[in-house]
Design a protein around this motif. Structure first.
Motif, PDB file in Angstrom:
ATOM      1  N   SER A   1       0.840  -1.198   0.000  1.00 24.83           N
ATOM      2  CA  SER A   1       0.000   0.000   0.000  1.00 24.83           C
ATOM      3  C   SER A   1       0.881   1.257   0.000  1.00 24.83           C
ATOM      4  O   SER A   1       2.072   1.196   0.337  1.00 24.83           O
TER       5      SER A   1
ATOM      6  N   GLU B   1       0.730   3.664   2.081  1.00 26.95           N
ATOM      7  CA  GLU B   1       1.152   3.895   3.469  1.00 26.95           C
ATOM      8  C   GLU B   1       2.366   3.040   3.834  1.00 26.95           C
ATOM      9  O   GLU B   1       3.298   3.510   4.482  1.00 26.95           O
ATOM     10  N   GLU B   2       2.347   1.766   3.415  1.00 33.15           N
ATOM     11  CA  GLU B   2       3.482   0.880   3.686  1.00 33.15           C
ATOM     12  C   GLU B   2       4.739   1.382   2.984  1.00 33.15           C
ATOM     13  O   GLU B   2       5.821   1.407   3.577  1.00 33.15           O
ATOM     14  N   ARG B   3       4.598   1.794   1.734  1.00 29.51           N
ATOM     15  CA  ARG B   3       5.763   2.271   0.978  1.00 29.51           C
ATOM     16  C   ARG B   3       6.336   3.535   1.608  1.00 29.51           C
ATOM     17  O   ARG B   3       7.569   3.687   1.696  1.00 29.51           O
ATOM     18  N   ILE B   4       5.479   4.436   2.062  1.00 30.98           N
ATOM     19  CA  ILE B   4       5.958   5.633   2.750  1.00 30.98           C
ATOM     20  C   ILE B   4       6.722   5.236   4.012  1.00 30.98           C
ATOM     21  O   ILE B   4       7.815   5.744   4.272  1.00 30.98           O
ATOM     22  N   GLN B   5       6.174   4.312   4.786  1.00 31.08           N
ATOM     23  CA  GLN B   5       6.840   3.854   6.013  1.00 31.08           C
ATOM     24  C   GLN B   5       8.189   3.214   5.709  1.00 31.08           C
ATOM     25  O   GLN B   5       9.177   3.474   6.408  1.00 31.08           O
ATOM     26  N   PHE B   6       8.257   2.373   4.682  1.00 31.03           N
ATOM     27  CA  PHE B   6       9.526   1.724   4.318  1.00 31.03           C
ATOM     28  C   PHE B   6      10.594   2.767   4.009  1.00 31.03           C
ATOM     29  O   PHE B   6      11.742   2.668   4.449  1.00 31.03           O
TER      30      PHE B   6
ATOM     31  N   GLU C   1      10.604   6.098   4.796  1.00 31.25           N
ATOM     32  CA  GLU C   1      10.935   6.923   5.961  1.00 31.25           C
ATOM     33  C   GLU C   1      11.857   6.185   6.927  1.00 31.25           C
ATOM     34  O   GLU C   1      12.777   6.776   7.481  1.00 31.25           O
ATOM     35  N   LYS C   2      11.637   4.902   7.089  1.00 30.58           N
ATOM     36  CA  LYS C   2      12.513   4.110   7.973  1.00 30.58           C
ATOM     37  C   LYS C   2      13.925   4.013   7.388  1.00 30.58           C
ATOM     38  O   LYS C   2      14.913   4.136   8.101  1.00 30.58           O
TER      39      LYS C   2
ATOM     40  N   GLU D   1      15.577   7.496   8.024  1.00 27.02           N
ATOM     41  CA  GLU D   1      15.190   8.188   9.253  1.00 27.02           C
ATOM     42  C   GLU D   1      16.288   9.083   9.812  1.00 27.02           C
ATOM     43  O   GLU D   1      15.998  10.035  10.530  1.00 27.02           O
TER      44      GLU D   1
ATOM     45  N   THR E   1      12.884  14.125   2.188  1.00 22.95           N
ATOM     46  CA  THR E   1      11.469  14.088   2.519  1.00 22.95           C
ATOM     47  C   THR E   1      10.778  13.096   1.587  1.00 22.95           C
ATOM     48  O   THR E   1      11.282  12.804   0.500  1.00 22.95           O
TER      49      THR E   1
ATOM     50  N   SER F   1       3.905  11.775  -1.840  1.00 21.85           N
ATOM     51  CA  SER F   1       3.273  11.073  -2.955  1.00 21.85           C
ATOM     52  C   SER F   1       2.683  12.107  -3.913  1.00 21.85           C
ATOM     53  O   SER F   1       2.417  13.245  -3.524  1.00 21.85           O
TER      54      SER F   1
END
Length: 145
Positions: free
Chosen positions: A46, A48-53, A55-56, A59, A65, A68
């Motif tokens: 998703s 959201e998952e891709r953004i989290q991956f 950002e991690k 980090e 930054t 999407s």
């Protein structure tokens, strides 16, 4: 301020992507990792998952930054006041694909492309290979951050 966009679907982000971004960091004040939304493209992960991956993975990098967007990458660049697009090239096929797009972006939109050649240890990695391994239950952890 020199600002660049590193566009892609990042489904998922790979070590090859991370390598290109880290090598591009000294060239720019800020890099926006732009996750392109394409309604015709079915993704495994998703947004959201891709953004989290992503950002991690970055980090500890204040110059990065994650955003999407939909539509043309060059329009996204203009909206973000980014003068450059960063693209990684694994081989001559990537170059043949990217060259006319870069030339059109420069001519029509005034956005220049900066190409970085993939580091040899990552040139075999692509998101589609990672997805294929994942779909078949394989271990892809050494290909992603």
């Amino acid at each position: 301020m020199r600002r660049a966009v590193f566009p892609g679907t990042f489904d998922p982000i790979t070590l090859g992507h991370v390598d290109i971004v880290k090598r591009a960091l000294p060239l720019f004040d800020e890099i926006i990792i732009g996750i392109g939304i394409n309604a015709d493209k079915k993704t495994m992960f998703s947004l959201e998952e891709r953004i989290q991956f992503i950002e991690k993975a970055f980090e500890n990098e204040p110059g990065i930054t994650v955003k999407s967007y939909s539509g043309l990458t060059a329009n996204f660049c203009k909206g973000e006041n980014a003068q450059f697009i960063v693209r990684g090239l694994r081989n001559s096929i990537d170059f043949a694909y990217e060259q006319p797009i870069a030339q059109a972006n420069a001519k029509v939109n005034g956005v220049d492309s900066v190409f970085l050649i993939s580091s040899p240890e990552y040139s075999h990695i692509s998101s589609s290979i990672v997805r294929d391994i994942a779909r078949h239950g394989g271990d892809y952890q050494e290909l992603i951050p």
